[in-house]
Motif scaffolding. Sequence first.
Motif, short mmCIF file in Angstrom:
data_model
loop_
_atom_site.label_atom_id
_atom_site.label_comp_id
_atom_site.label_asym_id
_atom_site.label_seq_id
_atom_site.Cartn_x
_atom_site.Cartn_y
_atom_site.Cartn_z
N ARG A 1 -42.82 4.19 42.22
CA ARG A 1 -42.45 3.18 41.23
C ARG A 1 -41.15 2.52 41.61
O ARG A 1 -40.30 3.10 42.30
CB ARG A 1 -42.31 3.85 39.85
N LYS A 2 -40.94 1.29 41.15
CA LYS A 2 -39.70 0.60 41.45
C LYS A 2 -38.54 1.26 40.69
O LYS A 2 -38.76 1.94 39.68
CB LYS A 2 -39.82 -0.87 41.07
N PRO A 3 -37.33 1.06 41.18
CA PRO A 3 -36.18 1.69 40.52
C PRO A 3 -36.05 1.23 39.07
O PRO A 3 -36.43 0.11 38.72
CB PRO A 3 -34.99 1.22 41.36
N LEU A 4 -35.52 2.11 38.23
CA LEU A 4 -35.23 1.76 36.84
C LEU A 4 -33.79 1.26 36.77
O LEU A 4 -32.85 1.94 37.19
CB LEU A 4 -35.40 2.97 35.93
N LEU A 5 -33.62 0.06 36.27
CA LEU A 5 -32.30 -0.55 36.20
C LEU A 5 -31.51 0.01 35.02
O LEU A 5 -32.03 0.15 33.92
CB LEU A 5 -32.42 -2.06 36.06
N VAL A 6 -30.25 0.31 35.27
CA VAL A 6 -29.31 0.70 34.22
C VAL A 6 -28.15 -0.27 34.26
O VAL A 6 -27.41 -0.33 35.26
CB VAL A 6 -28.80 2.14 34.41
N SER A 7 -28.00 -1.07 33.23
CA SER A 7 -26.92 -2.05 33.15
C SER A 7 -25.86 -1.55 32.18
O SER A 7 -26.13 -1.34 30.99
CB SER A 7 -27.45 -3.41 32.67
N VAL A 8 -24.65 -1.32 32.69
CA VAL A 8 -23.55 -0.82 31.87
C VAL A 8 -22.62 -1.99 31.56
O VAL A 8 -22.00 -2.56 32.47
CB VAL A 8 -22.78 0.30 32.58
N LEU A 9 -22.56 -2.38 30.30
CA LEU A 9 -21.71 -3.50 29.90
C LEU A 9 -20.25 -3.05 29.86
O LEU A 9 -19.93 -2.04 29.23
CB LEU A 9 -22.13 -4.02 28.53
N VAL A 10 -19.37 -3.80 30.51
CA VAL A 10 -17.95 -3.49 30.47
C VAL A 10 -17.18 -4.71 29.99
O VAL A 10 -17.68 -5.84 30.05
CB VAL A 10 -17.42 -3.04 31.85
N PHE A 11 -15.99 -4.49 29.51
CA PHE A 11 -15.17 -5.55 28.94
C PHE A 11 -13.72 -5.09 28.98
O PHE A 11 -13.44 -3.89 29.12
CB PHE A 11 -15.61 -5.85 27.49
N PRO A 12 -12.76 -5.99 28.87
CA PRO A 12 -11.36 -5.59 28.89
C PRO A 12 -11.07 -4.58 27.78
O PRO A 12 -11.42 -4.79 26.62
CB PRO A 12 -10.61 -6.90 28.66
N THR B 1 -22.77 -2.60 36.93
CA THR B 1 -21.87 -2.96 35.84
C THR B 1 -22.00 -4.45 35.55
O THR B 1 -22.14 -5.27 36.45
CB THR B 1 -20.42 -2.63 36.19
N VAL B 2 -21.93 -4.78 34.27
CA VAL B 2 -22.13 -6.15 33.80
C VAL B 2 -21.00 -6.48 32.84
O VAL B 2 -20.61 -5.64 32.02
CB VAL B 2 -23.48 -6.28 33.07
N SER B 3 -20.46 -7.66 32.93
CA SER B 3 -19.48 -8.13 31.93
C SER B 3 -19.97 -9.46 31.37
O SER B 3 -20.83 -10.12 31.98
CB SER B 3 -18.09 -8.28 32.55
#
Length: 331
Positions: free
Chosen positions: A5-16, A44-46
Amino acid sequence: MPSGRKPLLVSVLVFPGVRLLDVTGPIEVFTTANEFGGRYRVRTVSPDGADVVTASGTGLRVDLAAAQVQEAGGVVVIPGGPEWPSLIKDDALLDAIRALDARSCRTASICTGAFLLAAAGLLDGRKATTHWRFADQLALRYPQVTVEADALFVRDGHIMTSAGVSSGIDLSLALVEEHLGADVARAVAKDMVVFMQRPGGQSQFSVRTHTPRARQEMLRRVLDTVAEDPAAPHTLAAMARRAGVSTRHMTRLFHDEMTTTPARYVEQVRMEAAQAMLEDSDDPMATVARRTGFGSPESLRRAFARNLGITPGAYRARFRTTHTTSDGKRA
């Protein structure tokens, strides 16, 4: 995630101002799972794609902006931060959360990240938890949310919320178990030297954190029971029955492992529960005494005099002052 199976994406939202462990704890769990057969791809996502500085002053590199997340499915992690009262008013941040949630199969908050989910309208009609210090504020600000204050994490539909800071690891392990099974989650927990499933709820992070760790498993179960329900009848005989030992042996265990007596330990837990009620509520003394195991206001008063040298009323007045003087200091 079976092989192929394709990788499972984990998006971690970051902010100041994000709390660093809220970010790194889950990342460590998912990347460690990859050593045991997982195929997680963590990024990581902002809101705007810019790098951020955490509450501890550590800089975090950001992989992409929230608007660049186009894939459907995956997991979105929403950490918290000490400046959550201002973060819940950040429209750009809330818009990013809504957009990420719309594309996720699972959205999970850590600690005060629950306030961000609530402010974005994603917890309406749901059960949720947050750090024990802020559970009452979450319930007060967002009455449409059913707050479970003692839970380490809560799952309601596709949304999960967790308690304070390190409980993000507990939540992430639960997701690994959901995706890969208990054996893999157990291997990750063992590799990270953490509990697969911690005993008790957030009530354990109190007197228990200031006393020596019991070596005997049956004594640890007794301590968990006291912490979870201070008002229960925790007599020496009752604790000995729970552990399946004699009262003499139970007394010896407390002396050898906890450097205290059973009665003294129970009183410490009840004192802490009473202090919390006095700080956070206007309940009558009879209610405080009953709910914390002291039974009567007189017993509560004697315990406060013995442990703190003041009355419960004086304690409440000292720690619950909300008025300010002309110079802005607490009265």
